[in-house]
Motif scaffolding. Sequence first.
Motif, PDB file in Angstrom:
ATOM      1  N   LEU A 186      -2.761   7.621  -1.165  1.00  0.00           N
ATOM      2  CA  LEU A 186      -1.356   7.826  -0.806  1.00  0.00           C
ATOM      3  C   LEU A 186      -0.417   6.882  -1.558  1.00  0.00           C
ATOM      4  O   LEU A 186       0.754   7.205  -1.760  1.00  0.00           O
ATOM      5  CB  LEU A 186      -1.173   7.643   0.704  1.00  0.00           C
ATOM      6  CG  LEU A 186      -1.834   8.707   1.584  1.00  0.00           C
ATOM      7  CD1 LEU A 186      -1.634   8.382   3.056  1.00  0.00           C
ATOM      8  CD2 LEU A 186      -1.275  10.098   1.275  1.00  0.00           C
ATOM      9  N   LEU A 235       7.176   8.498   3.077  1.00  0.00           N
ATOM     10  CA  LEU A 235       5.937   8.320   3.815  1.00  0.00           C
ATOM     11  C   LEU A 235       6.009   7.107   4.725  1.00  0.00           C
ATOM     12  O   LEU A 235       5.526   7.133   5.864  1.00  0.00           O
ATOM     13  CB  LEU A 235       4.769   8.170   2.833  1.00  0.00           C
ATOM     14  CG  LEU A 235       3.369   8.046   3.438  1.00  0.00           C
ATOM     15  CD1 LEU A 235       3.054   9.245   4.327  1.00  0.00           C
ATOM     16  CD2 LEU A 235       2.327   7.908   2.335  1.00  0.00           C
ATOM     17  N   PHE A 279      -1.591   0.543   4.761  1.00  0.00           N
ATOM     18  CA  PHE A 279      -0.758   1.145   3.717  1.00  0.00           C
ATOM     19  C   PHE A 279       0.225   0.119   3.154  1.00  0.00           C
ATOM     20  O   PHE A 279       0.342  -0.078   1.938  1.00  0.00           O
ATOM     21  CB  PHE A 279      -0.028   2.343   4.335  1.00  0.00           C
ATOM     22  CG  PHE A 279       0.959   3.018   3.434  1.00  0.00           C
ATOM     23  CD1 PHE A 279       0.553   4.033   2.586  1.00  0.00           C
ATOM     24  CD2 PHE A 279       2.301   2.661   3.464  1.00  0.00           C
ATOM     25  CE1 PHE A 279       1.476   4.675   1.771  1.00  0.00           C
ATOM     26  CE2 PHE A 279       3.222   3.293   2.651  1.00  0.00           C
ATOM     27  CZ  PHE A 279       2.803   4.300   1.807  1.00  0.00           C
TER      28      PHE A 279
END
Length: 500
Positions: free
Chosen positions: A183, A194, A352
């Motif tokens: 990602l 995102l 992330f």
Amino acid sequence: MTTKNRQQQTQPSRDTLGKMETAAPKLERTLTLSGAVRLNLLDMIGVGPFITLPLLLGAMGGPQAMLGWILGALLAVCDGLVWAELGAAMPEAGGTYHYLGEMFRGRLGRLLSFLFLFQLCFSAPLSVASGCIGLSQYATYLVPRLAVSPVIHTLRLAGYSAVFSVGPTTFVAIAAVVLAVILLYRNLAKVRVLSIVLLSAVLVTIAWAVVVGLMHGHIAQVFAFPPHAFVPNRAFFGGLGSAMLIATYDYWGYYNVTFLGGEARDPGRTIPRAVLLSIGIVAMLYLALNASVLSVIGAPQLLAAQNLEARRALLSQFMQVAYAPSLGAHDATLLGKLAALLVMVTAFASVFSLLLGYSRIPYAAARDGNFLAAFGRLHPTRRFPHVSLLVLGAIACVCCFFSLADVIAALVVLRILLQFVLQHIGVMLLRLRRPEMPRPFRLWLYPLPPLFALAGFGYIVVSRPNFHREVLLAVVVAIAGCLVFAVRSAMGPSGSEVRM
């Protein structure tokens, strides 16, 4: 040969730098204040608060352990002020890497910058792995088949030991790392949408827990202190140190924006505000979340839930206890599973953000000629440091084989001794050596914040039971880093040039 001559040999001239800046791809300054706060919050609010509350209470034997959260927040503010001044004054990709070079200067500065980078190759993947391991533990609540006992080995090396395990949850954790890398394989502008989605899931999870606590909890349980809870004896101060260790781990991440300094818009204002706003927001969220859980379950029941299975699904059990009287066991269990799913999303959001920020540091070092040249490359079309991202992701996968307790302990002590302590000393040296340096933000009540931060972090390290184990690990990493730096220096600058 003088230091100046060596620097001239190892670094490009001003004219060469100008040509490089014109010809080479550069990071774009697209990160706004809202985006910086959003990424910081993603970094800070990981799986930690959802699995560490029983450990926090166990450290002091009751809800008085919430004092650890409060003192942890004050310590974060003192440390955050240091980050804010340095980040505003030197807004470059890499954060601490550049700060240490400027604060200590010369060969010592380059050594400490390299040493920070060297320990980052261990501490950054450890931080990412801790979130992924926590995510995998909550996954066992949704899929009980994953809770198969892993194959466990104990690794021992020079007096340091760590638990190495292989099981289904190990591969769930590794899969989370791989997904995060996939990602993040794009530029920062495309990551923004995102990050908004992930942060929304994080805030919804905490807001739900707080509302449930207000509706179904009993506030008296938050203040149900056992007898002699605040007697200032050895047990109290030892327990407080352990509680602050956990709180420190859960608060960390407010400095993430400084690693993205080269991509921050108006960094003199954006970086300090993002750091301090993030600390304030997360402190309030954490205190509200933990108070809500205590009001529903109560300290005695949480203290009895010290086994791994209970910690794996703390928020899910919280939802079951709160809703079972009104909805019945079946529906309460379904809500518990929904809570587990949201916690997994929260943990992934933190992973992330961590990988995003840390991947910029080896890139900055390579651009400066102080690390492997490959790390200084940007993706040819998407313009982000893809080599750095891939390598840190691979090391994080290896760290997922270790236990959560060992990962957290190693991470905290390595980061304190080989980064935070150096940075707090350095900010005071920089004030003495370069008082004329432009500082868009000056930390408040100087020099009290760095002095208090040094005392607080030192207390956390030495107050822990068996703290010598992690200190030994930090010493080994430091010695290894110094040896690698010496070998690279002896080999000359040829292997340090950045290849674009």
